[in-house]
Design a protein around this motif. Structure first.
Motif, PDB file in Angstrom:
ATOM      1  N   THR A  17      -5.710   5.660 -15.276  1.00 28.19           N
ATOM      2  CA  THR A  17      -6.977   6.366 -15.103  1.00 28.19           C
ATOM      3  C   THR A  17      -7.790   5.768 -13.962  1.00 28.19           C
ATOM      4  O   THR A  17      -8.403   6.496 -13.173  1.00 28.19           O
ATOM      5  CB  THR A  17      -7.790   6.308 -16.409  1.00 28.19           C
ATOM      6  N   ASN A  18      -7.786   4.441 -13.855  1.00 27.62           N
ATOM      7  CA  ASN A  18      -8.528   3.787 -12.768  1.00 27.62           C
ATOM      8  C   ASN A  18      -7.978   4.193 -11.406  1.00 27.62           C
ATOM      9  O   ASN A  18      -8.739   4.447 -10.465  1.00 27.62           O
ATOM     10  CB  ASN A  18      -8.480   2.266 -12.929  1.00 27.62           C
ATOM     11  N   ASP A  19      -6.633   4.263 -11.304  1.00 22.95           N
ATOM     12  CA  ASP A  19      -6.027   4.686 -10.041  1.00 22.95           C
ATOM     13  C   ASP A  19      -6.351   6.146  -9.738  1.00 22.95           C
ATOM     14  O   ASP A  19      -6.588   6.514  -8.580  1.00 22.95           O
ATOM     15  CB  ASP A  19      -4.518   4.481 -10.081  1.00 22.95           C
ATOM     16  N   GLN A  20      -6.367   6.980 -10.776  1.00 22.15           N
ATOM     17  CA  GLN A  20      -6.743   8.387 -10.571  1.00 22.15           C
ATOM     18  C   GLN A  20      -8.147   8.487 -10.007  1.00 22.15           C
ATOM     19  O   GLN A  20      -8.413   9.241  -9.059  1.00 22.15           O
ATOM     20  CB  GLN A  20      -6.655   9.149 -11.892  1.00 22.15           C
ATOM     21  N   ASP A  21      -9.078   7.726 -10.598  1.00 19.69           N
ATOM     22  CA  ASP A  21     -10.470   7.758 -10.129  1.00 19.69           C
ATOM     23  C   ASP A  21     -10.573   7.269  -8.689  1.00 19.69           C
ATOM     24  O   ASP A  21     -11.289   7.866  -7.868  1.00 19.69           O
ATOM     25  CB  ASP A  21     -11.355   6.897 -11.036  1.00 19.69           C
ATOM     26  N   THR A  22      -9.853   6.181  -8.393  1.00 25.65           N
ATOM     27  CA  THR A  22      -9.887   5.623  -7.036  1.00 25.65           C
ATOM     28  C   THR A  22      -9.381   6.637  -6.015  1.00 25.65           C
ATOM     29  O   THR A  22     -10.009   6.864  -4.965  1.00 25.65           O
ATOM     30  CB  THR A  22      -9.036   4.344  -6.967  1.00 25.65           C
ATOM     31  N   ILE A  23      -8.239   7.237  -6.300  1.00 25.08           N
ATOM     32  CA  ILE A  23      -7.647   8.190  -5.362  1.00 25.08           C
ATOM     33  C   ILE A  23      -8.510   9.435  -5.227  1.00 25.08           C
ATOM     34  O   ILE A  23      -8.724   9.947  -4.122  1.00 25.08           O
ATOM     35  CB  ILE A  23      -6.212   8.539  -5.797  1.00 25.08           C
ATOM     36  N   SER A  36       1.045  19.546   8.797  1.00 21.59           N
ATOM     37  CA  SER A  36      -0.227  19.279   9.465  1.00 21.59           C
ATOM     38  C   SER A  36      -1.100  18.423   8.557  1.00 21.59           C
ATOM     39  O   SER A  36      -1.553  18.882   7.507  1.00 21.59           O
ATOM     40  CB  SER A  36      -0.944  20.594   9.799  1.00 21.59           C
ATOM     41  N   VAL A  37      -1.294  17.160   8.959  1.00 17.56           N
ATOM     42  CA  VAL A  37      -2.070  16.226   8.141  1.00 17.56           C
ATOM     43  C   VAL A  37      -3.551  16.380   8.453  1.00 17.56           C
ATOM     44  O   VAL A  37      -3.975  16.196   9.603  1.00 17.56           O
ATOM     45  CB  VAL A  37      -1.620  14.775   8.390  1.00 17.56           C
ATOM     46  N   ILE A  38      -4.332  16.726   7.432  1.00 18.97           N
ATOM     47  CA  ILE A  38      -5.778  16.875   7.606  1.00 18.97           C
ATOM     48  C   ILE A  38      -6.433  15.506   7.683  1.00 18.97           C
ATOM     49  O   ILE A  38      -7.182  15.203   8.604  1.00 18.97           O
ATOM     50  CB  ILE A  38      -6.396  17.683   6.442  1.00 18.97           C
ATOM     51  N   LYS A  39      -6.149  14.682   6.712  1.00 12.05           N
ATOM     52  CA  LYS A  39      -6.693  13.322   6.644  1.00 12.05           C
ATOM     53  C   LYS A  39      -5.672  12.430   5.934  1.00 12.05           C
ATOM     54  O   LYS A  39      -4.830  12.917   5.161  1.00 12.05           O
ATOM     55  CB  LYS A  39      -8.011  13.277   5.862  1.00 12.05           C
ATOM     56  N   SER A  40      -5.773  11.130   6.174  1.00 13.31           N
ATOM     57  CA  SER A  40      -4.920  10.153   5.491  1.00 13.31           C
ATOM     58  C   SER A  40      -5.759   8.961   5.067  1.00 13.31           C
ATOM     59  O   SER A  40      -6.791   8.663   5.682  1.00 13.31           O
ATOM     60  CB  SER A  40      -3.797   9.671   6.406  1.00 13.31           C
ATOM     61  N   PHE A  41      -5.319   8.300   4.011  1.00 10.24           N
ATOM     62  CA  PHE A  41      -5.935   7.034   3.612  1.00 10.24           C
ATOM     63  C   PHE A  41      -4.895   6.203   2.877  1.00 10.24           C
ATOM     64  O   PHE A  41      -3.910   6.743   2.348  1.00 10.24           O
ATOM     65  CB  PHE A  41      -7.179   7.254   2.740  1.00 10.24           C
ATOM     66  N   ASP A  42      -5.110   4.915   2.868  1.00  9.99           N
ATOM     67  CA  ASP A  42      -4.187   4.000   2.196  1.00  9.99           C
ATOM     68  C   ASP A  42      -4.796   3.477   0.907  1.00  9.99           C
ATOM     69  O   ASP A  42      -6.009   3.229   0.839  1.00  9.99           O
ATOM     70  CB  ASP A  42      -3.839   2.819   3.103  1.00  9.99           C
ATOM     71  N   VAL A  43      -3.957   3.329  -0.108  1.00  9.06           N
ATOM     72  CA  VAL A  43      -4.360   2.731  -1.386  1.00  9.06           C
ATOM     73  C   VAL A  43      -3.570   1.443  -1.541  1.00  9.06           C
ATOM     74  O   VAL A  43      -2.328   1.475  -1.611  1.00  9.06           O
ATOM     75  CB  VAL A  43      -4.081   3.668  -2.575  1.00  9.06           C
ATOM     76  N   THR A  44      -4.262   0.332  -1.582  1.00  5.97           N
ATOM     77  CA  THR A  44      -3.578  -0.971  -1.656  1.00  5.97           C
ATOM     78  C   THR A  44      -3.677  -1.550  -3.060  1.00  5.97           C
ATOM     79  O   THR A  44      -4.569  -1.205  -3.835  1.00  5.97           O
ATOM     80  CB  THR A  44      -4.190  -1.965  -0.660  1.00  5.97           C
ATOM     81  N   ARG A  45      -2.715  -2.435  -3.349  1.00  6.12           N
ATOM     82  CA  ARG A  45      -2.732  -3.149  -4.628  1.00  6.12           C
ATOM     83  C   ARG A  45      -2.240  -4.571  -4.355  1.00  6.12           C
ATOM     84  O   ARG A  45      -1.136  -4.762  -3.839  1.00  6.12           O
ATOM     85  CB  ARG A  45      -1.835  -2.462  -5.657  1.00  6.12           C
ATOM     86  N   SER A  46      -3.079  -5.532  -4.663  1.00  2.00           N
ATOM     87  CA  SER A  46      -2.706  -6.923  -4.396  1.00  2.00           C
ATOM     88  C   SER A  46      -1.461  -7.288  -5.195  1.00  2.00           C
ATOM     89  O   SER A  46      -1.274  -6.844  -6.329  1.00  2.00           O
ATOM     90  CB  SER A  46      -3.860  -7.855  -4.761  1.00  2.00           C
ATOM     91  N   ALA A  47      -0.599  -8.054  -4.578  1.00  2.00           N
ATOM     92  CA  ALA A  47       0.642  -8.572  -5.184  1.00  2.00           C
ATOM     93  C   ALA A  47       1.699  -7.496  -5.403  1.00  2.00           C
ATOM     94  O   ALA A  47       2.742  -7.762  -6.013  1.00  2.00           O
ATOM     95  CB  ALA A  47       0.347  -9.279  -6.502  1.00  2.00           C
ATOM     96  N   ALA A  48       1.449  -6.255  -4.927  1.00  2.00           N
ATOM     97  CA  ALA A  48       2.478  -5.219  -5.060  1.00  2.00           C
ATOM     98  C   ALA A  48       3.647  -5.524  -4.132  1.00  2.00           C
ATOM     99  O   ALA A  48       3.469  -6.084  -3.050  1.00  2.00           O
ATOM    100  CB  ALA A  48       1.886  -3.855  -4.740  1.00  2.00           C
ATOM    101  N   ALA A  79       0.839  -1.205   0.000  1.00  2.00           N
ATOM    102  CA  ALA A  79       0.000   0.000   0.000  1.00  2.00           C
ATOM    103  C   ALA A  79       0.869   1.249   0.000  1.00  2.00           C
ATOM    104  O   ALA A  79       2.055   1.213   0.355  1.00  2.00           O
ATOM    105  CB  ALA A  79      -0.923   0.007   1.214  1.00  2.00           C
ATOM    106  N   ILE A  80       0.250   2.347  -0.416  1.00  2.51           N
ATOM    107  CA  ILE A  80       0.857   3.659  -0.213  1.00  2.51           C
ATOM    108  C   ILE A  80      -0.117   4.468   0.640  1.00  2.51           C
ATOM    109  O   ILE A  80      -1.335   4.247   0.580  1.00  2.51           O
ATOM    110  CB  ILE A  80       1.150   4.404  -1.533  1.00  2.51           C
ATOM    111  N   ARG A  81       0.404   5.361   1.450  1.00  4.98           N
ATOM    112  CA  ARG A  81      -0.455   6.223   2.279  1.00  4.98           C
ATOM    113  C   ARG A  81      -0.460   7.619   1.675  1.00  4.98           C
ATOM    114  O   ARG A  81       0.611   8.207   1.425  1.00  4.98           O
ATOM    115  CB  ARG A  81       0.047   6.268   3.716  1.00  4.98           C
ATOM    116  N   VAL A  82      -1.648   8.129   1.440  1.00  8.69           N
ATOM    117  CA  VAL A  82      -1.815   9.488   0.920  1.00  8.69           C
ATOM    118  C   VAL A  82      -2.188  10.384   2.090  1.00  8.69           C
ATOM    119  O   VAL A  82      -3.248  10.213   2.702  1.00  8.69           O
ATOM    120  CB  VAL A  82      -2.889   9.544  -0.172  1.00  8.69           C
TER     121      VAL A  82
END
Length: 489
Positions: A142-148, A112-124, A99-102
């Motif tokens: 494009t799919n990752d852009q939409d997800t994020i 100052s972090v307002i909010k955080s979320f993780d984006v995971t990818r299986s087998a990464a 995963a990466i944390r945004v």
């Protein structure tokens, strides 16, 4: 509480026994209530405890911020209590290897972090890049852009921050982030949303916001849903009054002149969109997808009127002089894809036989002797033959002058955004540029040799003289003049 305080967890920065407001916790902020002292005298046993902030306040004399903390794993922990905000340190949980944390950070203070979320990818695999490099440019799918983008909207919902449409630089940041690590994205301060309002954002296909509107309702509580779950299924709905009011708000935002629309132009909410709105919360935001408005045909409708002059003379006259020669009211012309009318007309009764005959110009052209054959078969005398033939020719001529040959005539390219205006001159310019400034009627027969023979054909020429102004989506009226003469002597 700030958005950061609401969404973060904390530890006591320097556990110990000091009575300094930031080492141990208190039953109330220090020196604010009589005989209210420390909750604990030693915070060392709680050095690894993780806390959430659930209240905050500022002492007026000292102007320092105190917060009330609660152990996230033990709601009854003795350490729960008040402490100076400066005595806490923010806790970050480890990022998974796949995963990466945004981190969405404040524009005025990037730490100052307002909010955080993780984006995971299986087998990464940890240490590999989230995105890819093409010809020196880092980006993501494009799919990752939409997800994020969707996760950003969810994370920032209810805050006074937003981030719509990641820039190329931000996409490159995300793309170069390695799995198992984090990336900071600077958000923007947004206009506050009232506690009794919901912000409806219209999202374009490129994931940017076209327009936003706030819908408000009196007597509601921030955080409450706009709608309710429908009985017997998982879908959500709105009261009829709320649905009508929200629909009116949307119609106003996407009405005349809008370049984007909901649901192919009718802007009526679907059951899925109603479900989305119903799940929305007062004080928060919802997102509805819109698409670009398609141009609509101006639907040029030709009208013809007869003049008491030849066409070349008429077209050279001024508008006022033309009006004097206009002897008939304009009548709409019907498009016919062919040379001859297929509409049958009926002759007047023969004076002796009292019989009539019905046929179309197309039938007459196909079989010029059709009428003569009928005369012979029905013993029609010479007087009636002349009368019926003359009546049919007049009727076919009149029918032809209600029509125009539409073959190779194109009005479909006269388009524009629905509701936008076009001028009279723009219609005329279109007609002149599309070989539609001169039209021809369908052909009608002319008798010769003998009654009953309808072989020779004639037609009427229409010349465009003027047009009405109007708006796209409604018919554009174009006026054509014709002289009452036969082309064939």
């Amino acid at each position: 509480m700030s958005a950061v305080q609401q969404g973060s967890t904390y530890k006591i920065a320097n556990p110990g026994t000091a009575n300094d407001g930031k080492t141990v916790t208190y039953q109330s902020p220090e020196w604010t209530q009589y005989k209210m002292g420390r909750a604990i005298t030693d915070s060392t046993p709680y050095a690894k405890s993780v806390f959430k902030i659930d209240q905050t306040g500022t002492r007026t004399r000292e102007n320092d911020q105190w917060v009330h903390i609660t152990d996230v794993t033990n709601a009854n922990s003795p350490a729960n209590g008040w402490i100076l905000m400066s005595g806490l340190t923010q806790v970050s949980t480890p990022v998974a290897d796949n995963a990466i944390r945004v981190n969405l950070v404040d524009p005025d203070n990037n730490s100052s972090v307002i909010k955080s979320f993780d984006v995971t990818r299986s087998a990464a695999q940890k240490g590999t890049n989230f995105g890819y490099n093409t010809n020196g440019t880092w980006t993501i799918s494009t799919n990752d852009q939409d997800t994020i983008q969707n996760q950003i909207r969810t994370a920032l919902n209810g805050t006074n921050y937003g981030l719509e449409g990641l820039s190329a630089a931000q996409l490159a940041q995300v793309a170069q982030t390695q799995f198992g690590s984090s990336v900071n994205l600077v958000v923007k301060k947004a206009d506050p949303i009232a506690d009794n309002a919901v912000r409806i954002n219209f999202v374009k296909p490129d994931d940017t916001i076209y327009k936003s509107v706030d819908w408000t309702k009196t007597g509601v509580v921030k955080g409450n849903n706009l709608g309710y779950q429908l009985s017997g299924n998982s879908a959500w709905g709105l009261s009829s009054a709320d649905l009508a009011a929200i629909q009116d708000k949307i119609n106003g935002a996407l009405g005349t002149g809008s370049t984007y629309e909901l649901n192919a132009g009718n802007n009526t909410l679907t059951s899925g969109e109603i479900d989305t709105i119903a799940h929305g919360q007062f004080g928060g935001q919802i997102y509805l997808n819109v698409s670009a408005v398609k141009n609509q045909v101006g639907a040029i409708q030709p009208y013809a009127f007869k003049i008491d002059a030849d066409l070349s003379t008429f077209t050279s006259l001024s508008g006022a002089a033309q009006a004097v020669l206009d002897l008939t009211s304009p009548s709409a012309l019907t498009a016919v894809d062919g040379q001859y009318s297929t509409t049958a007309v009926t002759s007047a009764k023969g004076p002796d036989s009292g019989k009539t005959y019905s046929m179309s110009a197309a039938q007459a052209a196909q079989n010029p002797l059709l009428l003569e054959t009928w005369f012979v078969a029905n013993n029609i005398d010479a007087t009636d033959q002349k009368a019926i033939t003359s009546s049919l020719i007049s009727a076919m001529k009149a029918q032809a002058r209600k029509e125009f040959i539409s073959t190779n005539v194109n009005f479909a390219d006269f388009t524009g955004l629905p509701g936008t205006a076009f001028t009279s001159s723009s219609v005329m310019t279109y007609l002149n540029g599309h070989n539609a400034n001169v039209l021809h009627s369908t052909k009608y027969p002319v008798a010769y040799s003998a009654p009953g023979v309808l072989a020779v054909t004639d037609q009427t020429t229409y010349v465009a003289t003027s047009a009405d102004a109007g708006t796209y989506g409604k018919a554009a009226k174009a006026y054509y003049a014709y002289a009452d003469i036969n082309l064939i002597p």
